[in-house]
Design an enzyme around this catalytic site. Structure first.
Site, mmCIF file in Angstrom:
data_model
loop_
_atom_site.group_PDB
_atom_site.id
_atom_site.type_symbol
_atom_site.label_atom_id
_atom_site.label_comp_id
_atom_site.label_asym_id
_atom_site.label_seq_id
_atom_site.Cartn_x
_atom_site.Cartn_y
_atom_site.Cartn_z
ATOM 1 N N GLU A 181 0.891 -1.145 0.040
ATOM 2 C CA GLU A 181 0.042 -0.132 0.089
ATOM 3 C C GLU A 181 0.806 1.342 -0.031
ATOM 4 O O GLU A 181 2.004 1.325 0.695
ATOM 5 C CB GLU A 181 -0.906 -0.074 1.158
ATOM 6 C CG GLU A 181 -1.755 0.946 1.375
ATOM 7 C CD GLU A 181 -2.877 0.838 2.541
ATOM 8 O OE1 GLU A 181 -3.217 2.103 3.159
ATOM 9 O OE2 GLU A 181 -3.236 -0.220 2.857
ATOM 10 N N ASP A 215 0.102 5.344 0.489
ATOM 11 C CA ASP A 215 -1.003 6.071 1.396
ATOM 12 C C ASP A 215 -0.514 7.732 1.095
ATOM 13 O O ASP A 215 0.415 8.024 1.456
ATOM 14 C CB ASP A 215 -1.128 5.949 2.526
ATOM 15 C CG ASP A 215 -1.703 4.569 2.865
ATOM 16 O OD1 ASP A 215 -2.047 3.982 1.747
ATOM 17 O OD2 ASP A 215 -1.760 4.180 3.845
ATOM 18 N N GLU A 253 -3.034 10.415 3.133
ATOM 19 C CA GLU A 253 -4.375 10.558 3.663
ATOM 20 C C GLU A 253 -4.172 12.247 4.057
ATOM 21 O O GLU A 253 -3.116 12.638 4.822
ATOM 22 C CB GLU A 253 -4.289 9.763 4.921
ATOM 23 C CG GLU A 253 -4.420 8.321 4.511
ATOM 24 C CD GLU A 253 -4.588 7.416 6.057
ATOM 25 O OE1 GLU A 253 -4.204 7.727 6.772
ATOM 26 O OE2 GLU A 253 -5.146 6.171 5.618
#
Length: 283
Positions: free
Chosen positions: A98, A100, A102
């Site tokens: 993953e 990311d 955010e």
């Protein structure tokens, strides 16, 4: 020009380089939200909405194994405390990879926090956080994930803010074998998102809305049924992202961002790692 890619999978798969400016109808599926995600302007604009009942999200129709993914986002304005807007690449399963972005909301007038992380083989914990040098709610800004066999580079409006290098030769896992979808979501995380959960979501401000436009992918689409595992295209310039890395100017800009706007780095958190920092922090 062809680039050989190492693939450890039970299926024989192939990859096709594509470069396209996205249409949200064609490129994405709404994953949750019961009507709170809307595609507008003939597929050129997508909005996500959050209220006390539910957030919303979408996912790319294609999976990618390496790519340069751009999307323009305008974040929730005003009092966005407790909300999290995400944009990330991810595979599935307990050993997933993953990458990311955010965006952690905040009280009106207080800055968003941009939270980044990299998971390899199910293990994350590689957080770096930043303030932005502009108000991300006033207009659209471009957020880019460059993921190639050499490194992962996070960029904002073309300025690199973080690099995660391929250090497999030093025993550091690197995401290179699992195809990933591109995801985005807007959801309530008032238990941790703003000041560690001290500031809760003000539901009187709902619905909270984030907007997306100008999705662009230069990427290798993962597909089954072929006897090869290569990423090739006759136009080598279109494939330049596959070997792209930071030049001296890029290194200067990433140092500027990290000196002036980084607010957390797992590689300097002595309280979290009293026995010593993760190995990649010293390389």
């Amino acid at each position: 020009m062809a680039y050989a890619l190492s693939v450890k999978a039970s299926l024989v798969l192939s990859f096709f380089v594509v470069a396209f400016a996205g249409n949200f109808y064609q490129d994405f599926d709404i994953t949750f939200g019961d009507g709170r995600a809307q595609i507008l302007q003939n597929g050129k604009l997508l909005t996500l909405s959050l209220d006390k009942t539910s957030g919303s999200g979408f996912r790319s129709k294609n999976q990618y194994l390496f790519g340069k993914i751009d999307i323009q986002m305008k974040l929730v304005p005003g009092n966005s405390a407790g909300t999290v807007t995400t944009y990330y690449l991810s595979s599935i399963g307990s050993n997933h990879d993953e990458i990311d972005f955010e965006f952690l909301g905040n009280l009106s007038g207080e800055p968003y926090i941009l939270h980044t992380n990299v998971y390899t083989q199910g293990k994350g914990g590689r957080e770096q956080q930043f303030y932005l040098w502009f108000d991300p709610t006033k207009g659209f800004h471009t957020y880019t994930i460059l993921w190639n066999p050499r490194s992962i580079i996070f960029s904002v409006d073309g300025t690199p803010i973080r690099q995660f290098k391929n250090l497999e030769s030093s025993g550091i896992p690197y995401p290179k074998d699992q195809p990933m979808w591109m995801y985005s979501s807007l959801w309530d995380a008032e238990d941790w998102a703003t000041r560690g959960g001290l500031v809760k979501t003000d539901w009187s401000q709902a619905p909270f809305i984030a907007s997306y436009q100008n999705y662009n992918a230069q990427a290798c689409i993962w597909s089954s049924g072929s006897s090869t595992s290569s990423c090739s295209n006759s136009n080598s310039s279109a494939n330049s992202w596959l070997t792209e890395s930071l030049d001296s100017s890029g290194l200067e800009r990433i140092n500027w961002v990290q000196k002036n706007y980084m607010i957390y780095n797992y590689c300097t958190d002595k309280n979290r790692f009293p026995q010593g920092f993760p190995h990649e922090c010293s390389l």
